[in-house]
Structure formats: C-alpha cells, structure tokens
Design an enzyme around this catalytic site. Structure first.
Site, mmCIF file in Angstrom:
data_model
loop_
_atom_site.group_PDB
_atom_site.id
_atom_site.type_symbol
_atom_site.label_atom_id
_atom_site.label_comp_id
_atom_site.label_asym_id
_atom_site.label_seq_id
_atom_site.Cartn_x
_atom_site.Cartn_y
_atom_site.Cartn_z
ATOM 1 C CG LEU A 170 76.719 -8.940 35.819
ATOM 2 C CD1 LEU A 170 75.483 -7.779 35.909
ATOM 3 C CD2 LEU A 170 78.205 -7.823 35.436
ATOM 4 N N GLY A 171 75.437 -12.782 34.055
ATOM 5 C CA GLY A 171 75.394 -12.937 32.722
ATOM 6 C C GLY A 171 74.486 -12.386 31.746
ATOM 7 C CB SER A 172 73.074 -13.906 28.830
ATOM 8 O OG SER A 172 72.081 -14.152 28.741
ATOM 9 C CB ILE A 173 68.844 -12.882 32.823
ATOM 10 C CG1 ILE A 173 68.839 -13.778 31.655
ATOM 11 C CG2 ILE A 173 68.183 -12.381 33.368
ATOM 12 C CD1 ILE A 173 68.344 -15.022 32.145
ATOM 13 C CB SER A 209 79.761 -13.200 38.351
ATOM 14 O OG SER A 209 78.885 -14.016 36.897
ATOM 15 N NE ARG A 263 65.092 -23.524 35.369
ATOM 16 C CZ ARG A 263 65.015 -22.857 35.220
ATOM 17 N NH1 ARG A 263 64.806 -21.892 35.447
ATOM 18 N NH2 ARG A 263 65.337 -23.622 33.853
ATOM 19 C CD GLU A 287 59.521 -22.935 39.007
ATOM 20 O OE1 GLU A 287 59.166 -23.955 38.241
ATOM 21 O OE2 GLU A 287 59.898 -22.452 39.108
ATOM 22 C CG HIS A 308 59.670 -20.818 35.293
ATOM 23 N ND1 HIS A 308 59.660 -21.761 35.801
ATOM 24 C CD2 HIS A 308 59.652 -20.086 34.802
ATOM 25 C CE1 HIS A 308 61.502 -22.057 36.009
ATOM 26 N NE2 HIS A 308 61.250 -21.104 34.810
ATOM 27 C CB ALA A 357 60.990 -14.495 34.536
#
Lengths: 329, 329
Positions: free
Chosen positions: A166-169, A188, A246, A275, A293, A295
């Site tokens: 639950l960070g900035s994203i 988290s 990731r 990837e 990739h 987003a």
C-alpha cells in the site's frame, strides 16, 4: 549541437559530466535537451576517445529505466556519488553496494503512480467484465452468428480486493476501487497509520479473504515469488491476480498452470518474469488480459519524470536535497 | 411442473395469468420459477389452444429485454393494465399509447446502474490507455519482435469528461471518475439539485469543453442522434465517445467516418444502431473498443432484476405500489 558527444567544442568542455546508463534498446528521448546542459558520457558510443579518462571522474549517472546497476557497473565509475533513476522500481540497483560506497540513489518517485493505478483498475475491470474478450468477439464477427457472449462477467462492486503493497501506487488503487464499491484490504511491510482498510500481516491471509489480489509492491528479496502456489490456492477457483508490479513477484510457472487448469479465475498481467517473453500458453486463454509493461507509459508521466530527474541532476550539482531518494534502512 | 404451459392441471387453472412478451432469441431464464406462481401465456408457444381466449383477459405482461411493445402489441391484449419491464431503457415501449390506455409501465430501475457505470469506466480506461490494443499486441507475439507498443495512451486523470444524462447511471460514472482525478461536467434534461459538477444546457457546449463524452441517457425523440456531426466536430480530433446508452443516440455513419478519418480520437461502444450488426470498418481500427451490448450483463444484476420484477408482479396482483414505475409527464 553535434550529434556525436565527443566533439568537444569550447561549449561542451566546460559542461558538467553526466553518465548515461541504459540498455541499448532504450532510446534516450531526453538526450538532446541534456546535451545543452551536460557533457554526456555514453558507454554505448564507442567512438568517444575521452570516454575512459572521463569515466574515472564522472560523479553522477542517469540510469534509464530498469537497466541494472551492478557491482561491475559501479566498479567502472570510481568517482560516482549519485545515481538518478527514472524507474518507479529499484530492484535493478545493487543497493547494498551503493550504500557501502556512499552513493545516493533516486527513483521516479510518484511520477508514474497515478498511471499505474489507473492501469491496474483497467486490467481489473477488463478481466472481471471481460472487455477484451467482448472486443475480440465483436471484431471476429461472432455477434450475429453466436448471438450471445458467454459466460457473463461478474460485478465489480462488492468484490473483496486485496492490495499487496500500500505505497504510492497501492493507495491510489484503493482510492479508485472504493468508488466502485469494492471492499479493500491490504498487506504491506507494516501497518499504515491513518488507513482505514483492514490490514493483514501476510499475503496468505489476505488471499484467503480476497476475490482479487492486486500486486503493487516493489520487487525485493522479501517479495520475490510472494505469490506462490499456496497463495494461489488460498485465492481459489474464482480468484483473480492483477500484476502491475514486477513479474518475479509471482511464481509464473504456477500461475500459468493454475490459469490453464481453472484453479484460479483469471489474471491481468502487465509484467512478466522474462520480458519481453510471455508464456505462450496464455495467448489462448480468455480469462487473462495481457499487456507489454505499459502501465507507466503515458506522455504525461514522462513529462513528470523528466521534470523530476532534471530537478535531481541540477540539485546534485548545486548540493541541494534530492527528491524521491531511496532511504537506506 | 409440465414443460408445456397449456396442460391445464388443476393447479395451473387457478394461477394468475401472466403474459410473456419477448423476441424469440431471448430465452426466459425465469420461466420455470414463474410457472410455480403464474399461468404463463406465451405467444411463441403456438400449441397452446387456450392462448387466444386467455389473451383477451390477461392483465399483466412481463416484457423481456427491449422487445418492442407497439400499438399492434397492445391491441392484442385489450385487458392489459400493467407492463412489467426488465430493461433499464424504455424506448421500446409506445408510452403515449400505454398512457392513453391507462397501462402502467415499469423498468429495471437501478438494477443495472452500477454494472453499466463500471463498464463505461472500463471502456474509457481501455480506449485511453489502449488495454485491448495491448492485449492484441502481446497475443499476436509482437512484443519480442517490435519491442514497443506505440503510440502511447494518455493519462486518465485530468481528462475533462462530459456525462450526457446524469441519471442513475451517469451519476455513478461521475462518482467513479472523480476518484481518478477526472474533471466532470454534464448535460441533462434539467440541472440537478445538489450536484457540484458544472452543468451545460446542451450537448454541443459540453462537447466543446470535454475530452471524453459518455452517453448514459435514455433514447427518446429528444435524444435521437443527439451526437451528430456538429457535436463530433466540437469534441475534436483527440476527443473520445463512450456509448453505454443506445446506439441511436449517435449518428453512427458520421461517427464511423470520423473515427476512420481521425477526426475524433477514439470510441468505446457497447451499443449500436442495428444490433447485432456493427459497422465492419470499425473491426480494423485500433482507436475503438467494441462490446456486444453487455454492459448490463452480470449474474448479480440479473438477481437484482429478478427480485425487482418478481416484486412488481406480486405488487400488481395485490394492488400494492409498483417500484421503478415510469411517471408520465
């Protein structure tokens, strides 16, 4: 300005040195602007005769995307003091070695957070409501022939969504999905103050009580393959995995097997273990949505990123505080 | 219970009469349950010898989906007092004639509103962030070959979104998109009290100041082709149309031409003028997302709908107030 950097005109010799570190496949969109302010050192430019002498004195590196900064990389630039990153993640940096050498490292900070959160929600709606499947159905001319698209998707509202990281994203994903009437919970590194979403201390417990897991965390030693067979089993037959973090956060082989056998309900994947390689068995499945990739990729994000790293480069040379600097624990 | 309705066992002769009105292509998922409570009259069951005599006395019709209830339909059932609808829209009813005959009409009310709003947002994210295009790119094996998906999508946040029709669906779309940082404005029959979004009295003014138009209104004489060439021009080269209302809200020929020529930016379409026919030229375009009128279709919505029409049928026979009844103006 000349296109080759080693033509040292009187203007360039006085410019401050900036090392560009990138995979050959990454075009450096920003080079022409940077050349007006810095003397660019580019290890991919083999024709620069002053590269080797200058590499001994270069103090700052602009690291483009997730190009690895390894022990070997660091050994080439003994005077390095600062790595200015352009990526939200930091798993491509050897942070232990950077810390040991007193090198500070910055990331893209929040520049991409809104875009990644938007894309995560887009993938979720797409998987749950079968938007891409519907688009294939119509484009394939199936509607007049088959009459109906089946099975139906399910309702977004009421879904129990577990956010991993639950960070900035992750916090932005939560904010968006609350407006759809989803029930948010999270895991988290530690419980966040001032957050009303229920906290689970581990991903397994979160998976048991979730219909959807959204992976928004950084890839670290602790989070490598955090979604393993046990977590997938806990998520269950109707469960959905959304990954905008990731690829290596997930045991990809297990995920693919579970999707193929219907042991989980579906997945929306923007990232993969190797990837640009994507397991081909996924190409034939209707319960997955696959993206390459992207987003983070909007022109608006790149502008925000450019503003951030431009600021950080200037700040470095004028001894001002850096933004979005990684804090060593 | 026998599968053919005209075998009038003692149980069925005492049941209340219910007329089922539907296109042959609509399967009536609910029939077996309804048969336990009502004597079903089905004009598509040609083998029912009592159909004609009973059709003179049937008082209530269950209208499945958007099956048209025309003057001709109404003439067949002279005793009709109530049409229980199962669709959010009501353009398939001859409302003038229903009013003249004193027939009350109900709709699906809010049963589908959340799902349609979710799908509208899904289409918007898909068009803006190119999710379906990305999925085609990966499934087509293009990533390792072409390296990058271009052009980039653009940012959802900051987009100026014009909602056409701020009813139960439109207001839910607004609530969701606010959480993404979109700037919402709307047009509607009249300005809504207690709504902070800016109001435009006509769609043309709304289009001029919008990046995205989302069509959420009912199809009526007034809204037929409300998105015409002028509105599309006002929306402009980067503008996007999302339609989850009815196909005929848009001048489809003009929309297709504008999309083809790049005179607008893109479209997300769940509805079309002549369903299930979709203009084939759209199948080759990457700036559109196409779905086969599925925005309302989730099992959860159908449950909510079944609860509503079951209630309304019972309410009709026990003279209680109906829910989601159309108010004649």
């Amino acid at each position: 300005m000349a296109s080759s950097d080693h033509q040292q005109s009187p203007e360039t010799t006085n410019l401050r040195l900036l090392l560009i570190h990138r995979y050959p496949r990454f075009k450096t969109l920003y080079l022409s602007k940077l050349r007006t302010r810095y003397r660019i050192l580019d290890p991919l430019d083999k024709s620069d005769p002053s590269f080797i002498p200058l590499s001994n004195s270069v103090r700052v590196m602009l690291c483009v995307g997730p190009t690895p900064v390894t022990l070997e990389t660091l050994d080439k630039y003994p005077a390095l003091e600062c790595v200015v990153g352009t990526s939200a993640g930091f798993d491509h940096f050897n942070l232990n070695e950077c810390r040991r050498r007193g090198i500070c490292v910055t990331t893209a900070g929040d520049s991409f957070s809104d875009d990644v959160a938007d894309f995560a929600v887009g993938l979720l709606i797409d998987v749950v409501r079968r938007v891409s499947v519907a688009d294939r159905f119509v484009r394939g001319g199936c509607w007049p022939v088959k009459g109906e698209l089946r099975p139906l998707g399910s309702k977004v509202g009421g879904k129990r969504v577990g956010i991993v990281g639950l960070g900035s994203i992750g916090s932005r994903v939560g904010k968006r999905l609350e407006a759809f009437g989803c029930n948010i919970a999270y895991t988290s590194k530690r419980m966040k103050p001032n957050v009303s979403f229920p906290f689970h201390s581990n991903i397994h417990d979160l998976a048991i009580s979730s219909d959807v897991l959204i992976l928004c965390c950084s890839l670290t030693k602790e989070t490598h393959c955090i979604v393993d067979k046990n977590v997938l089993n806990a998520l269950g037959k109707e469960g959905i995995v959304i990954n905008v973090g990731r690829g290596a956060l997930v045991d990809e082989k297990e995920l693919v097997q579970c999707l193929k056998r219907g042991e989980i309900g579906g997945a929306g994947l923007d990232v993969y273990e190797n990837e640009p390689h994507v397991p081909e068995v996924l190409f034939g499945l209707d319960n997955v949505v696959l993206s390459p990739h992207v987003a983070v990729l909007t022109p608006e994000s790149f502008e925000a990123l450019e503003e951030l790293f431009t600021y950080n480069l200037e700040a470095f040379f004028s001894n001002k505080p850096l933004r979005a600097q990684i804090e060593y624990e």
